[in-house]
Structure formats: structure tokens, C-alpha cells
Design a protein around this motif. Structure first.
Motif, short mmCIF file in Angstrom:
data_model
loop_
_atom_site.label_atom_id
_atom_site.label_comp_id
_atom_site.label_asym_id
_atom_site.label_seq_id
_atom_site.Cartn_x
_atom_site.Cartn_y
_atom_site.Cartn_z
N ILE A 1 0.86 -1.19 0.00
CA ILE A 1 0.00 0.00 0.00
C ILE A 1 0.89 1.23 0.00
O ILE A 1 1.80 1.35 0.81
N THR A 2 0.61 2.17 -0.90
CA THR A 2 1.40 3.39 -0.97
C THR A 2 0.55 4.53 -1.52
O THR A 2 -0.29 4.29 -2.38
N ASP A 3 0.63 5.76 -1.03
CA ASP A 3 1.41 6.21 0.10
C ASP A 3 0.42 6.58 1.19
O ASP A 3 -0.44 7.43 0.95
N GLY A 4 0.53 5.97 2.35
CA GLY A 4 -0.42 6.24 3.41
C GLY A 4 0.18 6.88 4.63
O GLY A 4 -0.43 6.87 5.71
N ALA A 5 1.39 7.48 4.48
CA ALA A 5 2.03 8.04 5.68
C ALA A 5 2.90 9.26 5.43
O ALA A 5 3.32 9.90 6.38
N LEU A 6 3.17 9.60 4.18
CA LEU A 6 4.12 10.69 3.93
C LEU A 6 3.54 11.79 3.03
O LEU A 6 3.45 12.94 3.43
N ASN A 7 3.15 11.44 1.82
CA ASN A 7 2.59 12.43 0.89
C ASN A 7 1.08 12.52 1.11
O ASN A 7 0.36 11.56 0.86
N VAL A 8 0.63 13.67 1.56
CA VAL A 8 -0.76 13.81 2.02
C VAL A 8 -1.76 13.76 0.88
O VAL A 8 -2.69 12.95 0.88
N SER A 9 -1.60 14.63 -0.09
CA SER A 9 -2.53 14.69 -1.22
C SER A 9 -1.71 14.95 -2.49
O SER A 9 -1.71 16.06 -3.02
N PRO A 10 -1.00 13.95 -2.95
CA PRO A 10 -0.02 14.16 -4.02
C PRO A 10 -0.63 14.51 -5.37
O PRO A 10 -1.69 14.00 -5.75
N ARG A 11 0.07 15.39 -6.10
CA ARG A 11 -0.31 15.71 -7.47
C ARG A 11 -0.03 14.51 -8.38
O ARG A 11 0.62 13.55 -7.97
N ASP B 1 1.99 14.18 -10.93
CA ASP B 1 3.41 13.93 -11.17
C ASP B 1 4.07 13.28 -9.95
O ASP B 1 4.96 12.43 -10.10
N ILE B 2 3.61 13.63 -8.75
CA ILE B 2 4.14 13.01 -7.53
C ILE B 2 3.67 11.57 -7.42
O ILE B 2 4.43 10.68 -7.00
N LYS B 3 2.44 11.32 -7.83
CA LYS B 3 1.93 9.93 -7.81
C LYS B 3 2.76 9.03 -8.72
O LYS B 3 2.95 7.85 -8.43
N LEU B 4 3.27 9.61 -9.81
CA LEU B 4 4.12 8.82 -10.70
C LEU B 4 5.43 8.46 -9.98
O LEU B 4 5.92 7.33 -10.12
N HIS B 5 5.99 9.39 -9.21
CA HIS B 5 7.18 9.09 -8.40
C HIS B 5 6.87 7.99 -7.39
O HIS B 5 7.66 7.06 -7.19
N ILE B 6 5.72 8.11 -6.72
CA ILE B 6 5.29 7.11 -5.74
C ILE B 6 5.16 5.74 -6.40
O ILE B 6 5.59 4.72 -5.84
N LEU B 7 4.59 5.74 -7.59
CA LEU B 7 4.42 4.50 -8.35
C LEU B 7 5.78 3.87 -8.68
O LEU B 7 5.98 2.66 -8.48
N LYS B 8 6.71 4.68 -9.16
CA LYS B 8 8.03 4.16 -9.51
C LYS B 8 8.76 3.61 -8.29
O LYS B 8 9.43 2.57 -8.37
#
Length: 298
Positions: A139-149, A151-158
Motif C-alpha cells: 500500500i502506498t502512500d499512506g504516511a508521507l505524501n498527504v494529497s499528491p499531485r 506527477d508526484i503519484k508517478l514518483h510514488i508508483l516508480k
């Protein structure tokens, strides 16, 4: 009783005695987890914090720390700074949070002069296991990035794809979560899920990525079949990419408290992974998180 995820312990054991900094180590549950990690030959720790308190707690739990390096500090900030300096100087491979607030540790980690970011975005990843699950669920991201844009979700995905490779998945199946399987304007997370999927396809990531999917369609083949959702991810997801922190945090805690799941959590994407357990996490969860960090560090 929560079960220890054997897959994490076995993988971590392949890289024995990893050097680890334990920040503000004067905490009973984290010292118990450190003690168990040493018995399993997982880590070689440096304990940072109030030396007298560390010795006192270690005696209470019958943990022999006579041969372990201890760096005496009087403040949380100093402890965090020292751990990040050790990471900068390549003296440790993982950081383990003890008795301090996560934001203090992260503030030190994010300082430019520490050079720990390496051009990536940090994200939090949970590796969830339970007796009622057929396989681990990330599960990602449930503790650091609050409401990611997007482009940030793509970083989270990678980040999560990279970590799943290290756990042995050759081609992870990633469900981008929303409240529906159809992109609809009234539900922005569903539109964003489709956009993230399209970006993943454009970049030809070595993973099967699909969104939006509601949770039932992501993890239940029966639900996916009933709704006639036919793709490689639906009903068989390895990873749940959540729309925001509240969703990921709630989902992981529901699994812990209603499914007796073990939540192994790490911050990934920097020079060294960070174990950031909650004060409410049990010792098995903390041990599993340490094992996950070791795997992430390789």
C-alpha cells in the motif's frame, strides 16, 4: 497474535548484519525489535540517544548492549542530525526511528547539505501480510505524501515498483485506487487514476498498472468478474496506489485491527531507507519493518 512475514525475514537474511542507526533508541518496543534483529543477524546497530536511558531500558528487557556502539545525545534534533550524517558518510545503510517525532527525523533527512534525496521523491510503502491474504499486499502512500499531485503519484508508483522488484516480484500488478472503476468528473481521484495509468504506459514501466479501480475490483476476482472488468490487475493486485494519505492510512489500519495483519512500513526513495514505525505498532511490525528496510537498501 500477528505473524511475522517469513518472506521478508528470509530475504533480509541474505544481507546479514546491515549497519543501522537507531535514532532516539530509548524506547522499550524499538529496543526489543533491535534485540530480535540482532539475534536473527539482520543488523549491526548504532544506538543514538540518551545513553543512561538506553542502558536502563536495556537492563529492564534483558538486552545485552555491552558490545554495541552508543552515541550519547540529549535532544531529538541532535539524534536525527547524527543519523543523517552517518548516512551521508556511508557509515550506515538504514535508519530506524525510535522515541522521537517523525517530522523531526524527516526534517534532518531532507536537508540539502545531507545529500540524501538523490533527485527522487520520498514515499512511504507498507508491505502488508495476513493469514487471510494469499500474498503480500503493498500500500502506498499512506504516511508521507498527504494529497499528491499526478506527477508526484508517478514518483510514488516508480518507488513501489522498484521496491517490489527487490522482494521478488518480476512484474507487479498495480491498482490505482478510487471509489469506482470508471473515470467520472464528480470523483477527481478516478480521473487522476486514469491519468497516472496513461503516464505509466507512456513510460513503459515494467509493471501492469491499471486505474481507476475500486478496492473490491482490485483484490477480488469475483467482484471484477461480476462487473466484467477484464485486465491483468483487476482481482489480483499486488500493489494498491491510494489517492491520498487518509485512504492509505485507514486501509492499512483496518487490515491491522480487523485482519490481524502485519504492517511493515518504510520510507523509500532516498539514499537510505527509513523505518518510521508508529508508537502503536507492535514489536513484530517493527521487526518486519526493519527487514523491509534491509531489503530496500540492497
Amino acid at each position: 497474535m500477528t505473524s511475522i512475514p517469513e518472506n521478508l525475514i528470509n530475504l533480509a537474511s541474505k544481507s546479514p548484519n546491515v549497519k543501522a542507526a537507531v535514532v532516539c533508541a530509548d524506547q522499550k518496543s524499538i529496543l526489543n525489535a533491535i534485540n530480535e534483529s540482532i539475534k536473527l543477524n539482520l543488523i549491526n546497530p548504532i544506538l543514538i540517544g540518551k545513553k543512561n536511558n538506553i542502558h536502563k531500558i536495556s537492563e529492564e528487557i534483558d538486552f545485552d548492549i555491552s558490545k554495541i556502539e552508543i552515541i550519547n545525545t540529549e535532544s531529538e534534533i541532535d539524534s536525527a542530525e547524527i543519523s543523517c550524517e552517518l548516512a551521508k558518510e556511508n557509515k550506515i545503510k538504514i535508519i530506524i526511528k525510535g522515541n522521537l517525532h517523525t517530522d523531526i527525523l524527516m526534517k534532518s533527512y531532507l536537508k540539502k547539505d545531507k545529500g540524501l534525496l538523490e533527485g527522487k521523491r520520498l514515499s512511504h510503502i507498507w508491505h502488508m501480510t495476513s493469514d487471510v491474504l494469499q500474498k503480500p499486499l503493498f500500500i502506498t502512500d499512506g504516511a508521507l505524501n498527504v494529497s499528491p499531485r499526478i506527477d508526484i503519484k508517478l514518483h510514488i508508483l516508480k518507488n513501489v515498483i522498484e521496491f517490489t522488484y527487490k522482494t521478488g516480484l518480476a512484474r507487479p500488478k498495480v491498482a490505482i485506487l478510487s471509489g469506482t472503476e470508471d473515470p467520472i468528473e464528480s470523483m477527481p481521484s478516478s480521473i487522476e487514476a486514469k491519468q497516472v495509468m496513461e503516464l505509466a504506459e507512456r513510460e513503459k514501466l515494467k509493471a501492469d498498472v491499471y486505474g481507476p479501480l475500486a478496492l473490491d475490483n482490485a483484490i477480488s476476482k469475483k467482484a471484477a468478474d461480476i462487473k466484467k472488468i477484464n485486465n491483468k490487475v483487476a482481482g489480483n493486485a499486488d500493489v494498491i496506489l491510494v489517492p491520498n494519505l487518509e485512504t492509505g492510512n485507514s486501509l492499512s489500519k483496518i487490515m491491522v485491527y480487523f485482519m490481524n495483519a502485519c504492517a511493515a512500513g518504510i520510507v523509500y526513495g532516498g539514499k537510505v531507507p527509513i523505518v518510521v514505525p508508529s508508537r502503536a505498532d507492535d514489536e513484530i511490525s517493527k521487526l518486519a519493518s526493519i527487514a523491509a528496510a534491509i531489503i530496500a537498501s540492497q
